[in-house]
Design a protein around this motif. Structure first.
Motif, PDB file in Angstrom:
ATOM      1  N   GLY A  82       0.758  -1.249   0.000  1.00 24.86           N
ATOM      2  CA  GLY A  82       0.000   0.000   0.000  1.00 24.86           C
ATOM      3  C   GLY A  82       0.786   1.295   0.000  1.00 24.86           C
ATOM      4  O   GLY A  82       0.204   2.368  -0.055  1.00 24.86           O
ATOM      5  N   LEU A  83       2.127   1.238   0.077  1.00 25.83           N
ATOM      6  CA  LEU A  83       2.914   2.472   0.069  1.00 25.83           C
ATOM      7  C   LEU A  83       3.187   2.927  -1.360  1.00 25.83           C
ATOM      8  O   LEU A  83       3.262   2.106  -2.274  1.00 25.83           O
ATOM      9  CB  LEU A  83       4.246   2.268   0.787  1.00 25.83           C
ATOM     10  N   SER A  84       3.368   4.230  -1.542  1.00 25.79           N
ATOM     11  CA  SER A  84       3.774   4.756  -2.845  1.00 25.79           C
ATOM     12  C   SER A  84       5.259   4.431  -3.045  1.00 25.79           C
ATOM     13  O   SER A  84       5.951   4.035  -2.096  1.00 25.79           O
ATOM     14  CB  SER A  84       3.568   6.269  -2.892  1.00 25.79           C
ATOM     15  N   LYS A  85       5.762   4.632  -4.264  1.00 26.73           N
ATOM     16  CA  LYS A  85       7.190   4.392  -4.534  1.00 26.73           C
ATOM     17  C   LYS A  85       8.061   5.236  -3.611  1.00 26.73           C
ATOM     18  O   LYS A  85       9.055   4.753  -3.078  1.00 26.73           O
ATOM     19  CB  LYS A  85       7.527   4.713  -5.991  1.00 26.73           C
ATOM     20  N   GLU A  86       7.684   6.500  -3.424  1.00 26.73           N
ATOM     21  CA  GLU A  86       8.467   7.407  -2.587  1.00 26.73           C
ATOM     22  C   GLU A  86       8.437   6.976  -1.121  1.00 26.73           C
ATOM     23  O   GLU A  86       9.453   6.993  -0.438  1.00 26.73           O
ATOM     24  CB  GLU A  86       7.957   8.846  -2.727  1.00 26.73           C
ATOM     25  N   GLU A  87       7.248   6.615  -0.643  1.00 23.07           N
ATOM     26  CA  GLU A  87       7.114   6.159   0.747  1.00 23.07           C
ATOM     27  C   GLU A  87       7.913   4.878   0.967  1.00 23.07           C
ATOM     28  O   GLU A  87       8.571   4.721   2.001  1.00 23.07           O
ATOM     29  CB  GLU A  87       5.648   5.914   1.090  1.00 23.07           C
ATOM     30  N   ALA A  88       7.876   3.964   0.000  1.00 24.72           N
ATOM     31  CA  ALA A  88       8.611   2.706   0.113  1.00 24.72           C
ATOM     32  C   ALA A  88      10.114   2.955   0.129  1.00 24.72           C
ATOM     33  O   ALA A  88      10.853   2.323   0.889  1.00 24.72           O
ATOM     34  CB  ALA A  88       8.229   1.753  -1.016  1.00 24.72           C
ATOM     35  N   ALA A  89      10.587   3.898  -0.683  1.00 31.03           N
ATOM     36  CA  ALA A  89      12.019   4.222  -0.707  1.00 31.03           C
ATOM     37  C   ALA A  89      12.462   4.808   0.628  1.00 31.03           C
ATOM     38  O   ALA A  89      13.514   4.442   1.164  1.00 31.03           O
ATOM     39  CB  ALA A  89      12.318   5.191  -1.851  1.00 31.03           C
ATOM     40  N   THR A  90      11.656   5.711   1.183  1.00 31.10           N
ATOM     41  CA  THR A  90      11.976   6.308   2.488  1.00 31.10           C
ATOM     42  C   THR A  90      11.941   5.236   3.582  1.00 31.10           C
ATOM     43  O   THR A  90      12.825   5.201   4.443  1.00 31.10           O
ATOM     44  CB  THR A  90      10.979   7.435   2.817  1.00 31.10           C
ATOM     45  N   ALA A  91      10.945   4.370   3.531  1.00 32.72           N
ATOM     46  CA  ALA A  91      10.830   3.302   4.532  1.00 32.72           C
ATOM     47  C   ALA A  91      12.012   2.344   4.436  1.00 32.72           C
ATOM     48  O   ALA A  91      12.522   1.872   5.460  1.00 32.72           O
ATOM     49  CB  ALA A  91       9.514   2.552   4.351  1.00 32.72           C
ATOM     50  N   GLU A  92      12.472   2.075   3.226  1.00 34.42           N
ATOM     51  CA  GLU A  92      13.605   1.153   3.047  1.00 34.42           C
ATOM     52  C   GLU A  92      14.872   1.747   3.656  1.00 34.42           C
ATOM     53  O   GLU A  92      15.701   1.027   4.211  1.00 34.42           O
ATOM     54  CB  GLU A  92      13.794   0.845   1.557  1.00 34.42           C
ATOM     55  N   GLU A  93      15.013   3.062   3.615  1.00 31.16           N
ATOM     56  CA  GLU A  93      16.149   3.725   4.274  1.00 31.16           C
ATOM     57  C   GLU A  93      16.081   3.509   5.785  1.00 31.16           C
ATOM     58  O   GLU A  93      17.119   3.325   6.443  1.00 31.16           O
ATOM     59  CB  GLU A  93      16.169   5.212   3.942  1.00 31.16           C
TER      60      GLU A  93
END
Length: 106
Positions: A82-93
């Protein structure tokens, strides 16, 4: 509606999951991500949450993840949850720093 939380450890994750359940989410709608696959599997099993898999990602993305780096796999799974690409990238950090990411999706 998708909710994302970042926590330091499994104890904090358990509390956040309990809060999400009181807000009306079921355990099948809650995903816990960790950078280390074994840690993520242990926490998911211990806290009775869902694993992001083929249902969330689709067949082709699931197959692609078999040959991707762990970071690419995690971002793809978080997007499927359910996360956007940007949210997923930030979460992966955040995951790179040893934290846990919780995603709840209705």
């Amino acid at each position: 509606m998708t909710v994302q939380k970042t926590v330091e450890n499994a104890v904090q994750a358990k509390k956040e999951i309990e809060d999400l359940v009181t807000q009306g989410y079921t355990h099948d709608e809650i995903y816990v991500f960790a950078h280390d696959k074994k840690r993520g599997d242990h926490i998911t099993d211990a806290l009775d949450t869902e694993k992001a898999g083929m249902k969330e990602q689709g067949f082709l993305d699931s197959m692609k993840n078999m040959f991707s780096s762990r970071g690419d796999e995690l971002r793809s799974k978080m997007e499927g949850a359910g996360l956007s690409k940007e949210e997923a990238a930030t979460a992966e950090e955040e995951l790179d720093q040893g934290k846990l990411v919780i995603v709840a999706k209705k």
